[in-house]
Design an enzyme around this catalytic site. Structure first.
Site, mmCIF file in Angstrom:
data_model
loop_
_atom_site.group_PDB
_atom_site.id
_atom_site.type_symbol
_atom_site.label_atom_id
_atom_site.label_comp_id
_atom_site.label_asym_id
_atom_site.label_seq_id
_atom_site.Cartn_x
_atom_site.Cartn_y
_atom_site.Cartn_z
ATOM 1 N N HIS A 118 6.361 -16.944 29.017
ATOM 2 C CA HIS A 118 5.377 -17.165 27.968
ATOM 3 C C HIS A 118 5.349 -18.640 27.569
ATOM 4 C CE1 HIS A 118 2.433 -15.604 25.359
ATOM 5 N NE2 HIS A 118 2.999 -14.454 25.047
ATOM 6 N N SER B 40 5.833 -21.968 25.434
ATOM 7 C CA SER B 40 7.087 -22.366 24.787
ATOM 8 C C SER B 40 7.025 -22.323 23.267
ATOM 9 C CB SER B 40 7.487 -23.772 25.240
ATOM 10 O OG SER B 40 6.475 -24.706 24.906
ATOM 11 N N GLY C 246 -4.388 -19.564 31.670
ATOM 12 C CA GLY C 246 -4.084 -20.892 31.153
ATOM 13 C C GLY C 246 -5.062 -21.927 31.664
ATOM 14 N N SER C 247 -4.580 -23.147 31.772
ATOM 15 C CA SER C 247 -5.429 -24.278 32.142
ATOM 16 C C SER C 247 -5.668 -24.337 33.641
ATOM 17 C CB SER C 247 -4.761 -25.582 31.687
ATOM 18 O OG SER C 247 -3.592 -25.831 32.456
ATOM 19 N N GLU D 85 -6.766 -16.433 35.358
ATOM 20 C CA GLU D 85 -7.795 -16.478 34.317
ATOM 21 C C GLU D 85 -7.641 -17.823 33.645
ATOM 22 O OE1 GLU D 85 -9.237 -16.856 30.910
ATOM 23 O OE2 GLU D 85 -8.098 -15.119 30.203
ATOM 24 N N LEU D 86 -8.610 -18.719 33.902
ATOM 25 C CA LEU D 86 -8.455 -20.112 33.485
ATOM 26 C C LEU D 86 -9.418 -20.432 32.343
ATOM 27 C CD1 LEU D 86 -8.055 -21.555 37.095
ATOM 28 C CD2 LEU D 86 -6.283 -20.698 35.542
ATOM 29 N N CYS E 9 -10.408 -18.823 25.490
ATOM 30 C CA CYS E 9 -11.126 -19.162 26.717
ATOM 31 C C CYS E 9 -12.535 -18.592 26.699
ATOM 32 C CB CYS E 9 -10.372 -18.628 27.927
ATOM 33 S SG CYS E 9 -8.762 -19.386 28.209
#
Length: 453
Positions: free
Chosen positions: A154, A156, A205-206, A227-228, A261
């Site tokens: 996960h 931080s 994430g990115s 999944e960005l 997102c």
């Protein structure tokens, strides 16, 4: 690993990061647990997933308050997130058997040929902080139901949430090691993913993080689901219900502090209703309450971390310098903590940050377009393709426009959202693969042909 309450600046807790030896032990437990968990009958796995939903119900307030404390989500929205996770568990407890039912195929007389769906093994998930329970649970629940085991790395800044999710499955009665949290920095993830005991990975994430995971996975021939980011269009056509579009649009842009997102980010409005929509949209955004996330009536809490707000404000300032106009907001609030108000930009020049980048906070870019074709062209003028929302009173027109927009999810007269019953995911630089529904549970299975002579 230290967590800081973004609303107060106070240290919430500190955690010792897992060492290389700790991670190796976790991988060994995952491997051992998979050998046991894969043979648990699917009906029993469904019952344990249902039990996880009960654990979430029994501890809803505790988990909601933990989210609010670690990343600043307004408490009412934190409760809603835990409730959505309960729904997710209930959904797969009811439908996993149906989703994983073997399929038969035509075959010669006297033979039986079918496709069965066997689990793959330990799956690594790299998850973000913005929906700290939902993002991790929507990975874990279907993959566990399918017979895989999970390893969660996960973000931080939400280690407490990460450990709480592990606690959910432990209390539900899953075998030891079926779901584990790795308190590890991103620099350790390549080695985990390259390990032979890990069979697949998923990341939310990115773009750079997704490319890194996909690269390592590709080198090791392991499947991934990504999944960005997103820069979702919110298209308001000339026959839209303007009041409904403005009210929903304000929430679609600003819920969770705009840190989503699939938040509506680029508002593309037909010129015939542009002024009316903009006036109503400004009213709705300015009516939202920014404040203490522990208060029930707060709509927007702080941004999750100070540096994230600084990055967002840099994007706004660069866009203004390029020619964008600030209609409302546009400056950090004069108070302790990274609080940023709902912000609306118009006259947004092509190529400036508010036009071409993902703004991960409560900032909306509003455009005027001449017709439907121009709206579609602007909606598709992005490297992203996660979600889209189209507003029109003509349902057939809405469906037609939805089919022409390059996105994984298109909603007509509704905000873009994830739902356990339907596939979720993106195209282009928003990633690949699908989560949720039948499509999601089948991403990490061996679609095995069984021929019986």
């Amino acid at each position: 690993m230290e967590t800081v309450n973004p609303a107060t600046g106070e240290v919430v807790d500190s955690y010792e990061e897992d060492s290389a030896s700790d991670i190796d032990d976790a991988l060994a437990r995952a491997e051992d647990s998979f050998a046991e968990w894969r043979d648990v009958p699917l009906r029993e796995r469904e019952q344990l997933i249902e039990a996880a939903g009960d654990v979430l119900r029994d501890n809803e307030r505790e988990y909601a308050e933990l989210m609010t404390e670690e990343m600043g989500k307004p408490i009412s929205q934190a409760h809603s997130e835990i409730q959505k996770c309960q729904w997710l568990c209930d959904h797969y407890a009811q439908h996993a058997s149906e989703y994983l039912e073997a399929e038969t195929h035509p075959s010669p007389p006297g033979t039986t040929v079918k496709t069965v769906y066997d689990p793959m093994g330990p799956v690594l998930a790299v998850m973000p902080w913005n929906f700290p329970f939902w993002q991790a649970m929507r990975f874990a629940v279907p993959y566990l139901a399918a017979g895989n085991v999970g390893l969660l790395k996960h973000a931080s800044n939400v280690p407490g949430c990460a450990l709480a999710i592990e606690e959910v499955f432990d209390k539900a009665g899953l075998p030891d090691g079926a779901f584990q949290t790795l308190l590890a920095g991103s620099e350790k993830i390549d080695d985990v993913l390259a390990d032979d005991r890990v069979r697949a990975a998923t990341l939310t994430g990115s773009g750079p993080a997704g490319r890194a995971v996909a690269s390592t996975a590709g080198e090791n021939l392991k499947k991934t689901v990504l999944e960005l980011g997103g820069s979702d269009p919110f298209v308001v056509l000339d026959d839209a219900d303007i009041d409904a579009a403005a009210e929903t649009g304000a929430w679609a842009r600003n819920q969770n502090g705009g840190q989503s997102c699939i938040a509506a980010k680029r508002f593309i409005v037909h010129e015939d209703v542009y002024d009316e929509f903009l006036d109503r949209f400004v009213e709705e955004c300015e009516a939202l309450t920014v404040g203490d996330p522990t208060e029930e009536d707060t709509d927007l809490g702080p941004q999750a971390q100070e540096h994230l707000m600084d990055d967002l404000h840099d994007q706004v300032e660069a866009s203004v310098d390029a020619g964008a106009t600030v209609v409302t907001g546009g400056e950090p609030l004069d108070r302790d903590g990274p609080f940023y108000p709902p912000t609306i930009l118009t006259d947004v020049p092509e190529g400036c940050p508010a036009d071409s980048e993902e703004l991960f906070g409560p900032v909306a870019s509003v455009y005027s377009v001449s017709d439907e074709d121009a709206a579609i062209a602007k909606a598709n003028d992005t490297e992203f393709g996660l979600g889209a929302s189209i507003w029109t009173e003509d349902r057939e027109r809405g469906q037609r426009v939805a089919r022409r927009i390059d996105a994984g999810c298109t909603y007509v007269n509704q905000l873009t959202k994830s739902d356990p019953r339907v596939p979720f995911g993106g195209v282009k630089n928003s990633g690949y693969g699908r989560e949720l529904s039948e499509a999601g549970i089948k991403e990490f299975v061996n679609r095995k042909t069984v021929w019986i002579e």
